[in-house]
Design an enzyme around this catalytic site. Structure first.
Site, PDB file in Angstrom:
ATOM      1  N   ASP A   1       0.833  -1.197   0.000  1.00 27.98           N
ATOM      2  CA  ASP A   1       0.000   0.000   0.000  1.00 27.98           C
ATOM      3  C   ASP A   1       0.874   1.256   0.000  1.00 27.98           C
ATOM      4  O   ASP A   1       1.859   1.336   0.738  1.00 27.98           O
ATOM      5  CB  ASP A   1      -0.861  -0.029   1.280  1.00 27.98           C
ATOM      6  CG  ASP A   1      -1.894   1.074   1.329  1.00 27.98           C
ATOM      7  OD1 ASP A   1      -2.841   1.023   0.523  1.00 27.98           O
ATOM      8  OD2 ASP A   1      -1.760   1.977   2.175  1.00 27.98           O
TER       9      ASP A   1
ATOM     10  N   GLU B   1      14.305 -15.307   0.769  1.00 27.08           N
ATOM     11  CA  GLU B   1      14.568 -16.380   1.741  1.00 27.08           C
ATOM     12  C   GLU B   1      13.626 -17.561   1.497  1.00 27.08           C
ATOM     13  O   GLU B   1      13.804 -18.637   2.064  1.00 27.08           O
ATOM     14  CB  GLU B   1      14.328 -15.866   3.174  1.00 27.08           C
ATOM     15  CG  GLU B   1      15.372 -14.886   3.670  1.00 27.08           C
ATOM     16  CD  GLU B   1      14.931 -14.158   4.948  1.00 27.08           C
ATOM     17  OE1 GLU B   1      13.896 -14.549   5.546  1.00 27.08           O
ATOM     18  OE2 GLU B   1      15.625 -13.199   5.335  1.00 27.08           O
TER      19      GLU B   1
HETATM   20  C1  NOJ Z   1      -4.464   2.978  -0.812  1.00 27.34           C
HETATM   21  C2  NOJ Z   1      -5.604   2.076  -0.484  1.00 27.34           C
HETATM   22  O1  NOJ Z   1      -5.941   1.333  -1.627  1.00 27.34           O
HETATM   23  C3  NOJ Z   1      -6.721   2.955   0.011  1.00 27.34           C
HETATM   24  O2  NOJ Z   1      -7.908   2.232   0.166  1.00 27.34           O
HETATM   25  C4  NOJ Z   1      -6.289   3.610   1.296  1.00 27.34           C
HETATM   26  O3  NOJ Z   1      -7.265   4.563   1.695  1.00 27.34           O
HETATM   27  C5  NOJ Z   1      -4.954   4.330   1.151  1.00 27.34           C
HETATM   28  N1  NOJ Z   1      -3.999   3.575   0.392  1.00 27.34           N
HETATM   29  C6  NOJ Z   1      -4.345   4.619   2.488  1.00 27.34           C
HETATM   30  O4  NOJ Z   1      -3.872   3.435   3.077  1.00 27.34           O
END
Ligand code: NOJ
Ligand code: CA
Length: 553
Positions: free
Chosen positions: A214, A263
């Site tokens: 993310d 790993e």
């Molecule tokens: C991207 C994620 O897909 C989204 O849903 C989220 O609000 C933001 N990153 C923050 O983590």
């Protein structure tokens, strides 16, 4: 540790399985609810493994299932090495991985390293320990400006619209690029680095095959003594010069993670969610880094032949540059579902719905969105995508042709983007509505009781039950395409076949051709055996907004 994948289709230690995989994104809270509390859960996923196997996908990516106060749909993680008790237990997680692996389906978990939840024990310790403490150094705390420090360290705005600095009771401020419940980690801190290595090993040891990272272009920041203003930041255009996003130093972290991934046998994979300019993407996707990066270009494009051709050409060149395979995606939990996007006027890259545009979606008032056209285009675009080299990311419910649910009452909405951006953004709840599995029932088979977001009245007609075995249904189209793709997918190459401006046509190895009519009039079908089409043909003509897969001699 060796993967336990048990399938006759994939080799257990095949290190390249991801290159042309079809990956199905599960948003766990909205997939299937086994215990009737209105929230999807791991038991629900386990019960649907036969469905996923029959669909023909190669992997699932699970959006966060960790303990969370749900300030941002689970992307506010309170504990990176546990399962939210409302969703299940670690034992159930192991059971789910085993069931998916037994069905030949790999598992990708979502890692959220830019920020935690403010409920995370480290943030609570940071609050308690006070200014200057090692506990506070794991996050980004600063004194405020002005004699009494009552002004934030900078005037920055967070991604959800509110100020990016929030004050704590002792007077200091902390940085959060997203919601205030999502404090940003300090990636200069070794505790943070070590803890994420631990998390990656924790899930890898449990058999997870890979990770979706993310906000991969976040994490490292360049924060000097005096911070620039929002206006100064906004004026920065030089690649790599932004103090908050896409800094070169972030790649040191991914080089370190790569050692952890390697790993394992096969090496764990990772895909970066990095919203960066196109030419900055290959570094995230390199074999020394995460290995793959999302390409959101088609998702941001209009239904337009020229845009598609350019994007495909550019991304195949980019993936060749990184040595990775490219990724394609039309829908996910953050954007308006593509069956609805394509029913709207050209959007020039906008993927959200603005307040005041609800009429475009609900069909209640004029002008009514052309829902039928949206779905026809979505099916054509998906069949084109599934014919491309590289991996394809699908979002739960798109195989049913689900539209965006626009008319969720404000009182039932959950997304911070809706609440913190009043009058600007409708938020993302409309693509997160629980799936309809059956025609009838209190939540159309999602679970034995209600659903945590309201489903529209007509949802049952789009359910799995309503489409299962029905020729021409969107579900059967996805099943047929995914099965055929397994047979046909070969070298990651494509050759353009000259065609009219509104037609996109390309040839893959072994005589597999994909042709899409983006125009408004039918065009002649190329010669060859028609393998699959996204909609009915008109004799020897390929109608508007339709794709065909053809085998040529
Ligand atoms: C991207 C994620 O897909 C989204 O849903 C989220 O609000 C933001 N990153 C923050 O983590
Ligand atoms: Ca449940």
């Amino acid at each position: 540790m060796t993967s336990t994948l048990n399938t006759d289709q994939l080799l257990v230690d095949d290190a390249t399985w991801w290159r042309q995989a079809a990956v199905y994104q599960i948003y766990p809270r909205s997939f299937a609810d086994a215990n009737g509390d209105g929230i999807g859960d791991l038991r629900g996923i386990i019960s649907r493994v036969p469905y996923l196997k029959r669909l023909g996908i190669d992997a699932v990516w699970l959006s966060p299932f960790y303990p969370s106060a749900l300030a941002d749909g689970g992307y506010d993680v309170a504990d990176y090495r546990d399962v939210d008790p409302r969703i299940g237990t670690l034992d159930e997680f192991d059971e789910m991985v085993a069931a998916l692996h037994a069905a030949g389906i790999r598992v990708i978990a979502d890692i959220v390293p830019n920020h935690s939840s403010d409920d995370h024990v480290w943030f609570q310790e940071a609050l308690a320990a006070g200014p200057g403490s090692p506990e506070r150094a794991r996050y980004i705390f600063r004194d405020g400006l002005g004699a009494d420090g009552s002004r934030p360290p900078a005037d920055w705005t967070s991604m959800f619209g509110e100020p990016a600095w929030t004050r704590v009771p002792d007077g200091q401020w902390y940085l959060h690029l997203f919601a205030r419940e999502q404090p940003d980690f300090n990636w200069d801190n070794e505790d943070v680095r070590e803890d994420f290595r631990k998390t990656l090993r924790f899930w890898s040891d449990r058999g997870v095959d890979g990770f979706r990272i993310d906000v991969a272009h976040g994490l490292t920041k360049e924060l000097g003594e005096s911070l620039p203003s929002q206006a100064e930041i906004d004026a920065i255009t030089e690649p790599g010069a932004h103090p908050l996003w896409d800094r070169d130093e972030v790649h040191e972290i991914y080089a370190d993670w790569r050692k952890v991934f390697n790993e394992y046998t096969p090496p764990r994979i990772a895909v970066a969610e990095a919203w960066v300019t196109t030419h900055r993407r290959p570094r995230y996707a390199s074999a020394e880094g995460l290995g793959q990066a999302f390409n959101f270009d088609l998702l941001e494009a209009d239904f337009d032949a020229e845009q598609f051709r350019t994007i495909i050409t550019d991304n195949l060149a980019l993936s060749a540059a990184s040595g990775s395979s490219t990724t394609w995606v039309f829908s996910n939990h953050d954007v308006v579902r593509h069956a609805t996007r394509y029913a709207l006027p050209p959007r020039n890259g906008s993927t959200t719905v603005k307040q005041g545009q609800e009429w475009l979606l609900s069909g209640g008032t004029a002008p009514v969105a052309d829902v039928e056209l949206g779905l026809r285009r979505a099916r054509a675009a998906t069949l084109l995508m599934l014919g491309l080299p590289g991996s394809a990311y699908l979002y739960q419910g798109e195989e049913l042709g689900l539209p965006e649910v626009a008319d969720i009452p404000a009182a039932e909405r959950q997304d911070p983007a809706f609440f913190r951006n009043p009058g600007v953004d409708m938020g993302r709840d409309g693509c997160r509505v629980p799936l309809p599995w059956t025609r009838e029932g209190s939540s159309f088979g999602f679970g034995p009781a209600g659903a945590h977001l309201p489903q529209p009245a007509g949802f049952g007609e789009l359910s799995v039950e309503a489409q299962d075995g029905v020729p021409g249904s969107t579900l059967e189209l996805y099943r047929a395409a995914l099965a055929l793709r397994h047979e046909l997918q070969a070298a990651e190459t494509l050759e353009w076949v000259p065609s009219p401006a509104d037609v996109v046509r390309f040839a893959r190895p072994s005589g597999w051709q994909v042709v899409t009519n983006f125009g408004t009039d039918p065009v002649a079908l190329p010669d060859g055996e028609v393998l699959l089409t996204s909609g009915p043909l008109a004799g020897t003509q390929l109608p508007a907004s339709t794709t065909a897969w053809i085998r040529t001699a």
